[in-house]
Design a protein around this motif. Structure first.
Motif, short mmCIF file in Angstrom:
data_model
loop_
_atom_site.label_atom_id
_atom_site.label_comp_id
_atom_site.label_asym_id
_atom_site.label_seq_id
_atom_site.Cartn_x
_atom_site.Cartn_y
_atom_site.Cartn_z
N ALA A 273 0.62 -1.38 0.03
CA ALA A 273 0.63 0.45 -0.20
C ALA A 273 0.47 1.71 0.05
N TRP A 274 2.18 1.00 0.12
CA TRP A 274 3.11 2.23 1.01
C TRP A 274 2.86 3.46 -0.58
N GLN A 276 0.82 4.79 1.31
CA GLN A 276 -0.71 4.86 2.03
C GLN A 276 -1.13 3.33 2.52
N ARG A 277 -1.89 3.08 3.30
CA ARG A 277 -2.58 2.04 3.67
C ARG A 277 -3.06 1.19 3.65
#
Ligand code: NDP
Length: 384
Positions: A273-274, A276-277
């Motif tokens: 997701a990096w 993001q989460r």
């Protein structure tokens, strides 16, 4: 938005955990390449389930089985080392490097040379290639995301901070299944006992590395390349609960730690997701139920591997590649019932004393050091 993903080592433990997350969010992912060594049946099953573009077995002898299993599908199939490396160059937003051992080095480097994002679980590749790999990462503008749980923890704890302010980085170690065993008991440890890790469910090789503490030593070398704060700032602490996955201490006295369940899907999700989460099915931490987190210094008398790895990192050049090759050969001999558990570190130390080639300057040099070190280690293990 759909993202594309390739998984080198799809049939392994990391491969399975990665695909589990992909499966839970199927519409978000397009699967490009899935690879294995010889487990054609499982690879075919996964390639069909995820409608992969291509499935590759590194062991060419297993190609007919893969072809038969995927006959009539639209999935391309290939076999052999060159095909594996070619598959690693296919365009994918993220390539997960999850082959075990230095066998993953060439395909991982091929993926790095594409200049996209590579999530690295295959620590042996970075240990062996060291500067050669990190130079390629810089040269090609690749985003290298650490998937190993400790390095992923450090990566998260470093976010938004400068290396200049780091006082120390501490890698936590569970201590493995034998952490409380006496030296006499260790001499009798069997492969079945060594692969039974108390906290993590992993492939056989890393489980043995965990038991000898070579895993933590290899991680120290890995951290040395990923987080250039200087070896003297890298520490190891035994933390049996495996809840804190590593820590970064800053000059002002603040220590940031990353905590989570002992489930590789957490660091894998962090990479997928990096920056993001994403959701994972992992149960939230219940610290009250865990009760206490404990720590102790590593015991290098019973577990000399971390000392050997630190020495190899200090020596630099070809030393980590020799150490890694020696360890791979010794672990394979141990798993085959041909070497006592406590001889693994002894044999690696003997190899390091006997073989100190020039520092590798290219991928070809690293492969040559690895091959020579393996040949010598194998010969040294043969009965006189
Ligand atoms: P596994 O043994 O479970 O899986 C290894 C994968 O690599 C399999 O897909 C295997 O294929 C493939 N493979 C093995 N040998 C070769 C070869 N010669 N050429 C091409 N492919 C090959 O390992 P893990 O998933 O446990 O570990 C993978 C890497 O991730 C290791 O470097 C490990 O240190 C690292 N890591 C693992 C963690 C874990 O929790 N498991 C945690 C952190 C890091 P096949 O199935 O056909 O044999």
């Amino acid at each position: 938005m759909t993202r594309s993903i390739s998984i080198l080592g799809a049939t392994g433990s990391i491969g399975a955990s990665t695909l589990d997350l992909v499966r839970r969010n199927r519409d978000a992912w397009k699967v490009v390449a899935l690879t294995a060594n010889g487990n054609a049946r499982e690879l075919a099953r996964l390639a069909a389930e995820f409608s992969a573009e291509i499935a590759v077995v590194a062991d060419e002898g297993c190609l007919p089985e893969l072809q038969a299993a995927l006959a009539g599908s639209r999935i391309e199939v290939a076999g052999g080392k060159a095909a594996l490396t070619a598959a690693a160059t296919r365009q994918a937003d993220i390539t997960v490097a999850a082959i075990v051992g230095c066998a993953g080095l060439e395909p991982t480097m091929a993926a790095i040379e594409q200049g996209r994002t590579v999530a690295l679980a295959n620590k042996e590749a970075l240990v062996s290639a060291g500067d050669v790999m990190m130079d390629a990462v810089k040269r090609h503008g690749t985003t290298l995301l650490p998937m190993d749980s400790e390095h992923n923890a450090i990566f998260q704890c470093l976010a938004g901070n400068s290396y200049d302010h780091v006082r120390s980085i501490t890698l936590t170690a569970s201590g493995g299944p034998f952490r409380d065993w006496s030296a006499d008991q260790l001499a009798t440890a069997t492969p079945a006992q060594a692969v039974k890790h108390p906290n993590w469910d992993m492939g056989a090789k890393i489980s043995v590395d965990s038991a000898t503490m070579f895993n933590k030593g290899l991680e120290l070398i890995e951290a040395h390349h990923l987080f250039p704060v200087g070896l003297e700032r890298l520490r190891i602490i035994v933390h049996p609960q495996s809840i804190i996955h590593s820590m970064v201490e800053y000059r002002d006295g603040s220590t940031l730690a990353q905590l989570g369940p002992s489930d590789m899907r957490v660091p894998i999700a962090s990479c997928l997701a990096w920056p993001q989460r994403m959701d994972t099915p992992c149960a939230p931490l219940d610290l009250a139920a865990i009760g206490e987190l404990t720590f102790r210094a590593p015991d290098e008398q019973r577990f000399p591997a971390t000392r050997l790895c630190r020495e190899a990192a200090e020596a630099g050049g070809a030393a980590p590649a020799v150490l890694n090759a020696g360890n791979e050969v010794a672990v394979a001999a141990f798993l085959a019932g041909k070497l006592a558990f406590t001889r693994i570190a002894v044999e690696v130390g003997r190899l390091m004393d006997r073989f100190s080639p020039a520092a590798p300057a290219s991928l070809g040099d690293v492969m040559a050091v690895d091959a020579e070190a393996r040949a010598l280690a194998t010969q040294m293990l043969e009965p006189a």
